[in-house]
Design a protein around this motif. Structure first.
Motif, PDB file in Angstrom:
ATOM      1  N   MET A   1       2.138   0.762   4.802  1.00  0.00           N
ATOM      2  CA  MET A   1       2.252   1.866   3.857  1.00  0.00           C
ATOM      3  C   MET A   1       3.199   2.889   4.469  1.00  0.00           C
ATOM      4  SD  MET A   1      -1.768   2.369   2.757  1.00  0.00           S
ATOM      5  CE  MET A   1      -1.439   3.734   1.642  1.00  0.00           C
ATOM      6  N   ASP A   2       3.699   3.780   3.632  1.00  0.00           N
ATOM      7  CA  ASP A   2       4.521   4.871   4.150  1.00  0.00           C
ATOM      8  C   ASP A   2       3.648   5.801   4.985  1.00  0.00           C
ATOM      9  OD1 ASP A   2       6.848   3.965   2.940  1.00  0.00           O
ATOM     10  OD2 ASP A   2       6.478   5.101   1.105  1.00  0.00           O
TER      11      ASP A   2
ATOM     12  N   GLU B   1       1.378   8.872   3.910  1.00  0.00           N
ATOM     13  CA  GLU B   1       0.077   8.745   3.252  1.00  0.00           C
ATOM     14  C   GLU B   1      -1.094   8.730   4.241  1.00  0.00           C
ATOM     15  OE1 GLU B   1       0.185   6.578  -0.737  1.00  0.00           O
ATOM     16  OE2 GLU B   1       1.514   5.347   0.520  1.00  0.00           O
TER      17      GLU B   1
ATOM     18  N   VAL C   1      -5.575   0.934  -3.475  1.00  0.00           N
ATOM     19  CA  VAL C   1      -4.133   0.891  -3.270  1.00  0.00           C
ATOM     20  C   VAL C   1      -3.536  -0.126  -4.225  1.00  0.00           C
ATOM     21  CG1 VAL C   1      -4.148   1.644  -0.842  1.00  0.00           C
ATOM     22  CG2 VAL C   1      -4.382  -0.784  -1.370  1.00  0.00           C
TER      23      VAL C   1
ATOM     24  N   THR D   1       0.681   1.370  -1.602  1.00  0.00           N
ATOM     25  CA  THR D   1       0.670   2.816  -1.782  1.00  0.00           C
ATOM     26  C   THR D   1      -0.675   3.183  -2.395  1.00  0.00           C
ATOM     27  OG1 THR D   1       1.884   4.706  -2.679  1.00  0.00           O
ATOM     28  CG2 THR D   1       1.742   2.758  -4.079  1.00  0.00           C
TER      29      THR D   1
END
Length: 138
Positions: free
Chosen positions: A104-105, A108, A118, A135
């Motif tokens: 994930m980025d 977050e 998610v 995400t």
């Protein structure tokens, strides 16, 4: 023409003889996994036999992309050029059942929690192919 001037098309590394259809579906933006026609079980990673029915038969079926977080870790050191630190790696349980490890980025990190919903999205990898990532779905 020298090799340095020729752009090579890179493709994902295949880890087994069963991976190609999965990577092709990811490239198309609709990930598919093997599903046993006898038991209905999805399996990841792809493999030769259903662990429930022991059947060698399978079909490729699209997955919803919906999942929930079962674990995560942050790599504070860069190990691969495509994944700069800090890098958030997550283990998610797909709605269809299998657990999958992805990422994930990092932005977050402050909002993730166990069982957080998610959804799968796709990212372009620097080596020229797509990969699934997740995400938060809220």
């Amino acid at each position: 023409m020298s090799e340095s001037k020729i752009e090579k098309k890179k493709s994902p590394r295949l880890y087994s003889p069963y991976d190609a259809p999965m990577w092709e579906s990811i490239q198309a933006g609709e990930m598919k996994l093997q599903r046993c026609p006898e038991s209905g079980e999805f399996r990841y990673p792809p493999g030769p036999m259903c662990p429930v029915s022991m059947s060698m038969e399978y079909e490729w079926a699209p997955i919803s992309g919906q999942a929930s977080i079962v674990s995560w870790t942050v790599f504070h050191r860069q190990y691969l050029p495509a994944y700069p630190a800090p890098h958030l790696v997550v283990a998610v349980r797909l709605r269809e059942g299998p657990i999958m490890v992805s990422y994930m980025d990092h932005e977050e990190i402050g909002r993730i929690a166990l069982d957080a919903p998610v959804r799968m999205v796709y990212a372009d990898h620097p080596d020229g192919y797509r990969v699934p990532k997740f995400t938060l779905d809220n």
